[in-house]
Structure formats: C-alpha cells, structure tokens
Design an enzyme around this catalytic site. Sequence first.
Site, PDB file in Angstrom:
ATOM      1  N   THR A  82       0.856  -1.192   0.000  1.00  0.00           N
ATOM      2  CA  THR A  82       0.000   0.000   0.000  1.00  0.00           C
ATOM      3  C   THR A  82       0.891   1.241   0.000  1.00  0.00           C
ATOM      4  OG1 THR A  82      -1.882   1.052   1.098  1.00  0.00           O
ATOM      5  CG2 THR A  82      -0.238   0.098   2.544  1.00  0.00           C
ATOM      6  N   ASN A  83       0.343   2.405   0.330  1.00  0.00           N
ATOM      7  CA  ASN A  83       1.145   3.634   0.380  1.00  0.00           C
ATOM      8  C   ASN A  83       0.738   4.449   1.601  1.00  0.00           C
ATOM      9  OD1 ASN A  83      -1.055   5.577  -0.371  1.00  0.00           O
ATOM     10  ND2 ASN A  83      -1.089   4.249  -2.176  1.00  0.00           N
TER      11      ASN A  83
END
Length: 401
Positions: free
Chosen positions: A212-213
Amino acid sequence: MLAGKRILIVIGGGIAAYKVLEVIRRLKERGAEVRVILTRSGKEFVTPMTVGALSGQKVFSDLFDPTEEQDIGHIVLSRDTDLVLVAPATANLIARMANGIADELATASLLAAAAPIIICPAMNQRMWAHPATQRNAAQLAADGVRFIGPAEGRMAERGEAGVGRLSEPMEIVASVEAFFAEGERAKLLAGRHVLVTSGPTIEPIDPVRFITNRSSGKQGHAIAAAAARAGARVTLISGPVSIPDPLGVSIVRVETAREMLDAVFAALPADVAVMAAAVSDWRPSEVAAEKIKKAAGDPPPLSFVENPDILAMLGHDRQRPKLVVGFAAETTDVEANAARKLAAKGADYIVANDVSPDSGVFGGDRNNVHILSAAGVSTWPTLSKDEVAERLIALIAEQLG
Ligand code: CTP
C-alpha cells in the site's frame, strides 16, 4: 452579510442581559432586522424602553397583551424570522425550553419557532455544571438547538469563577455571521452529485500481506465533507483509512484499485468527480491463495501488473462528469509532472502537491497545492487540508455556475 436577515432575540432574566444591548447594536449595524422579546424576568434587568430604542422596533413581552396578540402574536413573531437568538439563556429558561413549557410570550414563541435557534447560556458556574442543567442543555442540543458559549471567567458573584459566563458580544455577533455564512455555503452545490475518492488502495500479496502507500485520506475526506456542507449529495469511495467518516456523505469502502474502479463507475452519473485517492499503480501479478511460507532458501520473487488508471478512464468515458478533478502526488518537478497528468488523464483540474517526506503532506494536516487547468497554474499558500477543501469546493461551484 447580515443585510435583511430577520433575527428575533429573546432576552432572559440574567445579570448579563445588559451585554445583549451591545449585540443588538452590532447586529443592526450589520444590516440585520432585530426584534426583541423580553422574558418577564428579563424586564427586571433591561427596560423595554432601552431595548426598543436600540432595536428600533416595538419590544414584546406579554403573552396575553390583547393589543400585541392582535397586532403580532407569538406565532407571527416566531414565523417571520430567519434566526432566533436567546441571550442570556438562563438555567430556568433552558429548563423551560428543554421541556416545551410555554408559560409566557418568550417561551411560547420559542416553542412555535420554525427558524433555527441559537442560545447563549449565562449563569453561575455551579448552575451550569448541575446535572439538571447539563441534561436540559443536552436535550436542546439533541433537538437541534445550537450553542454559543458559555464562556469561562469571573462570575457576577464576588470570588466566583468558572464556566457559565455569557460569551462576549462580538463573539456572539461573529457566530451569528458564521451561522448565516454556513447557510449561504450550503446552497453552493445544492442538487449536485459529487463523487470523491480518498485514501490509499491496498493490493494483496497473500491472505495476510499486502502493499500500500502512506495516504491518510485526510485531504479526500476533507473534500467530501466540504462538498456535503455545500449542499451536495456526496459519494465518498475510500480505501482503508483510520480517520473518522465525514458527516453527511455516503461511504463506499473498498480495498483494491479494481474495487475502487468498480465503485466509481457504479456511482455514476455524477456532476463532479474529485479523485484524491492514492491508487496503487501496480498490484502483485498473482495473489497466493495460502499464506506464503518462509521456506528455506530465497525470499519469494514479487512481480507486478499495472492497475487500471481510474481517473484516466473516467476522464475519457462517455459518462464523464461535467467536472473532473485529479490529484498529482509528486516528489520532483511537481508542476511539469502535474501538467502531463492534466492532459493525459482528461481532467479539468489537477491539484498538485509535493509529497516528498520533508513536505509532511502525506499523513499531515497541511497542504501546499498548485492548481493546474487549461487556464494555467495557480499556487495556493500552505493551508490546512480543510481550507484546501473549502477553496476547492468554492472553485468547483464557481466553475459549475
Ligand atoms: N489515479 C487513478 N488510478 C490510478 C492511479 C492514479 O485514478 N491507477 C489518479 C489519482 O487518484 C490522482 C491522479 O490519478 O487523482 C494522479 O495520481 P498520481 O499517483 O499522482 O499519478 P500516477 O498516474 O500514478 O503517475 P506517477 O505514479 O507516474 O506519478
């Protein structure tokens, strides 16, 4: 701002009643039309003569005054008004309001009022803190009554201090102005459907792992909230975030980019789309059905495939909303990269921000953005994410006409 606004002020019987004279004066100065009802005990603190001179209108007090009731009864008083302001709202008056008691003109008018009511409590701090008053105040809040104060400070009684003072007159005036400003704002996007994406997407590797980020969703959620405050119907499509849901929006929770894509297209038609999500550009080419074991030897190789570009697909779709706003998260050449995205993704606007670690934007509360459109670039000062959202919604509303 207050020009032509009809404000009905109910003055209760408290020592702070004299401060309301200043409120009347300032509201009148700003163009408001002020009518006043004095409670029976209010009359003990300020005279109808003074109040009438300041408001420039007849002052009302008696429920069964035959001339008043024929002239302008409590129903009319409470009907032809944009706002009812109760100040000072004493413990007794709050108790009567909370229980729907209509034992004099003031309380009967409050019960009949169709307009929003704001009260400014003022009493000794022990009376305010008393469970009975707190219960009554909570009841009024639940009934939709708004509060200004009470403020903290010294009491009229010598040596007493705490929470219970009437808010300062200028503070009351500012809150009344803010109330009407909010009302104006609530019309900006009335009848519009606004679609907002927010947060990161997560892309699974196996049943327990994902990539993810660092997107927190704060900017996208702030935009959704601002659009709702502006009167729009809002669909917020959000990846996993740990911030509260904004008020007044319908939320669709998704995890992956492909789920977000489906949710966006399922939510159409929309008048506006604001794509603030940090969509993962890639996802693992294969999602392992079982947890990948730490077998002896090399770590498992990870390979990726590209995710659909939701903004670009929407920007070129035949169901394209009238206004499409994208974001650009950059760590170098912010404007040049954002300009490329504007063209490539078919957006009307790109909100570009520098998300390099020392900018503090990802996860932070402030943002420094550049707004790109066919008309050029404008750089906004560093603002809170809520302020960026407000401004963006104002820009969108202006653009929609
Ligand atoms: N976006 C999208 N779908 C993707 C990737 C991005 O809808 N698969 C949208 C984002 O929501 C944002 C805009 O496109 O509004 C730009 O996102 P950004 O991450 O800045 O750009 P990318 O297109 O991913 O380009 P790059 O990674 O090269 O900067």
